[in-house]
Write a protein that holds these residues in place. Structure first.
Motif: not given
Length: 357
Positions: A323-324, A327, A335-341
């Motif tokens: 994830v890190q 990102l 679509r916006e990519v977030t750490a949670e998603g």
């Protein structure tokens, strides 16, 4: 009121020869490129085929370099670049899959040597000006017109020896190129047509290839689809799917095509709600009104392909790290990519569960 049609499209300058016996045209393609000192590149597994190819080239084949490796490690790239200079090569013939073609691109990037590609998989790398290099566990990519092969010879007879599992994952990898092109920010009607036709051709051909690996017509249709899907990747911006696979491959050294196969349905499911036109095109290509992400996940299962990152060797503890890494590199995505998603996507893919938004 409809928005007026407006787009930009850059055609890629290369020659394509497709059909049984296409390899016999290799000498003609070398003549067309004006090359005299050819370095033949391949992976260790393809040495026998590369030796045969060198025989077709004759005295102009000055070296066979059977050291291509997955994800193009920096040390492997440096070795090939040194060897090309030592033998005074003025061109390369890359025989095999994405590893060999990727290595040819890195040589071209350093010395500007024209590359002729002879693909034996459906990876599609041969159709793009995209190069990749892995160093210290990080895979970097870039675009440069110098690395685009000048000629590509698609001979379905060369793919008959490709095991069924490799054929399937290689084909799913190619489908991923077209899927992302359909929702790329720089897509165009031309690319959309190519992407839809490429997905249609591959999705129809892969079950036939899996049922009978000697079916040259099915193999040729798969190559046709891979050509179109690869060209889409070469003409558009990569999004979440490819960036995530690069993070998984470069950081964890996961196998390239199987990783794309596993990730594809999950990345598509993540983006489907923000890309309705892409979904409509995929429904047409796949011949189904169903959710295309689930359809592709089911297709992979029917063809015996891997459907979890766990079975590819990824430890669950690596999810946060991926994830890190993902990102840390910005990219276009519908679509916006977030750490949670992203974490939720990876956990689902790791466990081999059906894709969800």
């Amino acid at each position: 009121m409809n928005t007026p049609l407006a787009f930009a499209y850059q055609g890629l300058p290369m020659r394509v020869v497709l059909g049984t016996g296409a390899l016999g045209r290799l000498a003609d393609e070398i003549d067309h490129a004006g090359l005299e000192r050819i370095m033949v590149l391949c992976s260790p597994r393809q040495l026998e085929l590369a030796t045969m190819v060198a025989g077709l080239i004759g005295p102009r084949a000055v070296d066979i370099h059977p050291h291509a490796r997955m994800h193009v490690p920096a040390e492997s790239a440096a070795e090939a670049q040194r060897r090309a200079k030592e033998v005074n090569a003025d061109g390369c013939v890359a025989v095999g899959g994405g590893s060999a073609i990727g290595l040819g691109k890195i040589v071209a990037l350093r010395y500007g040597l024209p590359v002729i590609a002879v693909p034996t998989t459906y990876a599609g790398s041969e159709m793009t000006p995209v190069w990749g290099l892995t160093e210290n566990g990080v895979k970097r990519t870039g675009r440069d017109p110098r690395v685009l092969p000048v000629s590509v010879l698609y001979d379905p007879a060369l793919t008959v020896a490709l095991p069924t599992d490799v054929s399937v994952t290689s084909g799913m990898n190619a489908i991923a190129h077209a899927v992302e092109a359909l929702y790329a920010p720089d897509a165009s009607p031309v690319i959309n047509l190519m992407a839809e036709e490429g997905v249609r051709a591959l999705a129809a051909a892969l079950p036939d290839v899996a049922a009978d690996g000697t079916d040259l017509d099915a193999r040729a249709r798969a190559q046709y689809g891979a050509w179109l899907c690869g060209a889409c990747l070469g003409a558009t911006t990569m999004s979440l799917h490819h960036k995530l696979c690069h993070a998984l491959g470069g950081t964890l050294d996961l196998p390239h095509a199987p990783t794309h196969t596993v990730v594809l349905p999950h990345a598509l499911a993540f983006n489907q709600g923000a890309a309705p036109k892409a979904v409509a095109a995929l429904n047409r290509a796949l011949g189904t009104p169903a959710d295309p992400a689930t359809y592709l996940w089911d297709l992979a299962g029917r063809l015996g392909a891997p459907r979890s990152l766990r079975e590819l060797g990824m430890p669950e503890s690596a999810i946060d790290r991926i994830v890190q890494v993902t990102l840390a590199n910005p990219y276009a995505n519908p679509r916006e990519v977030t750490a949670e998603g992203l974490g939720r996507l990876l956990r689902t893919a790791w466990a081999g569960q059906p894709p969800t938004a």
